[in-house]
Design an enzyme around this catalytic site. Structure first.
Site, PDB file in Angstrom:
ATOM      1  N   CYS A 261       0.833  -1.194   0.000  1.00  0.00           N
ATOM      2  CA  CYS A 261       0.000   0.000   0.000  1.00  0.00           C
ATOM      3  C   CYS A 261       0.877   1.256   0.000  1.00  0.00           C
ATOM      4  O   CYS A 261       1.549   1.529  -0.983  1.00  0.00           O
ATOM      5  CB  CYS A 261      -0.980  -0.046   1.174  1.00  0.00           C
ATOM      6  SG  CYS A 261      -2.400   1.067   0.976  1.00  0.00           S
TER       7      CYS A 261
ATOM      8  N   HIS B 228      -3.343  -5.886   0.705  1.00  0.00           N
ATOM      9  CA  HIS B 228      -2.695  -6.153   1.995  1.00  0.00           C
ATOM     10  C   HIS B 228      -2.633  -7.656   2.301  1.00  0.00           C
ATOM     11  O   HIS B 228      -3.499  -8.182   3.009  1.00  0.00           O
ATOM     12  CB  HIS B 228      -3.480  -5.468   3.116  1.00  0.00           C
ATOM     13  CG  HIS B 228      -3.332  -3.988   3.159  1.00  0.00           C
ATOM     14  ND1 HIS B 228      -2.489  -3.348   4.046  1.00  0.00           N
ATOM     15  CD2 HIS B 228      -3.919  -3.007   2.431  1.00  0.00           C
ATOM     16  CE1 HIS B 228      -2.566  -2.041   3.870  1.00  0.00           C
ATOM     17  NE2 HIS B 228      -3.430  -1.803   2.890  1.00  0.00           N
TER      18      HIS B 228
ATOM     19  N   GLU C 260      -0.662  -9.101   4.354  1.00  0.00           N
ATOM     20  CA  GLU C 260      -0.399  -9.291   5.785  1.00  0.00           C
ATOM     21  C   GLU C 260      -1.682  -9.277   6.607  1.00  0.00           C
ATOM     22  O   GLU C 260      -1.719  -9.787   7.732  1.00  0.00           O
ATOM     23  CB  GLU C 260       0.568  -8.211   6.286  1.00  0.00           C
ATOM     24  CG  GLU C 260      -0.043  -6.891   6.709  1.00  0.00           C
ATOM     25  CD  GLU C 260      -0.592  -6.039   5.578  1.00  0.00           C
ATOM     26  OE1 GLU C 260      -1.176  -4.963   5.868  1.00  0.00           O
ATOM     27  OE2 GLU C 260      -0.468  -6.417   4.389  1.00  0.00           O
TER      28      GLU C 260
END
Length: 271
Positions: A104, A233, A235
């Site tokens: 991001c 994302h 993660e």
């Protein structure tokens, strides 16, 4: 096997550092230290202790494209107390074989620094930027990504399709010109693309492509494959219960987003 020591950079509004560090440990890294950029710049921490760098997302400098520019300038011009440029540490880290993942805002930073896509191995020369989503608004949804099997990217090895969340207002990739886009395609630097969840084909259709990026490009790699930047994302999908459909079992069709971080860990441990 090599020990994986990860460095997660935070500060100036970044707010995804904790889940990024958690995901790295869950992916097999022996350590994942969260370090403020100001401590790096002051010389309190040195990058030569690490081999895995993660630049996380959040609201870096107010989540503005000018913020990625400001962050890039901090990296370019900051010096430690002994006069060593922080950028020299970053160059040394990469030249020593370290890997870099930007998510991001972190992806925006890598593009502003010129680490991606580094066509012709011209590192630190800006070749792409990112702009506002075609929808004109912040997008917070799940998307389906397909990896490019011809890409050199070490973070996508062994992964076909993956579902991950996105949360950004400015994620549309803007190449400097048509030639730049063609070079990206010719050299398979488009590591991941937004795809239609049914056909698994790259798409410009909203909302499957949440920002209008050309060719559905969601992330870029460099010629070495050791740098990956992407707007989604991975993660944030570190456990099956993160997925909105986990109670219906549909999440089991694809790997966790954690698989991308784990691929980086496996690459380092195999060296």
């Amino acid at each position: 096997m090599a020990r994986v020591n990860a460095l997660v950079i935070t500060g100036y509004g970044t707010n995804c550092e904790n889940e990024s560090a958690y995901a790295l440990k869950a992916a097999g890294a022996e350590s994942a230290d969260i370090v403020y950029f100001s401590d790096l710049a002051a010389g309190h921490v040195r990058m030569d202790k690490y081999n895995y760098l993660l630049c996380p997302g959040g609201f870096l400098d107010g989540d503005d494209l000018g913020a990625a520019q400001a962050a890039a300038l901090r990296w370019r011009w900051s010096k430690t107390t002994d006069g060593t440029p922080v950028l020299d540490q970053l160059k040394g880290f990469f030249n020593a074989g370290g890997i870099i993942l930007g998510i991001c805002n972190g992806f925006q930073l890598l593009c502003k620094l010129g680490l991606l896509p580094a066509i012709g191995e011209k590192y630190f020369e800006r070749q792409v930027s990112l702009s506002y989503n075609d929808s004109g608004r912040f997008e917070d949804r799940w998307v389906t990504l397909k990896t490019n099997p011809e890409s050199p990217c070490v973070f996508t090895k062994g992964i076909d399709c993956i579902e991950v969340p996105i949360r950004h207002g400015e994620g549309k990739i803007i190449p400097m010109n048509d030639e730049t886009l063609q070079h990206i395609v010719d050299n398979n630097l488009h590591a991941v693309q937004y795809v239609d969840p049914e056909t698994k084909e790259p798409t410009l259709e909203y909302p499957y492509n949440p920002n209008g990026s050309p060719l559905g490009i969601a992330g870029l790699t460099d010629p070495s494959g050791r740098i990956l930047g992407l707007m989604p994302h991975p993660e944030a999908y570190n456990h099956k219960t993160n997925h909105p459909s986990w109670t219906r079992g549909t999440d089991e069709k694809m790997p966790l987003g954690l698989a991308m971080l784990e691929a980086g860990v496996n690459y380092l441990k195999a060296k």
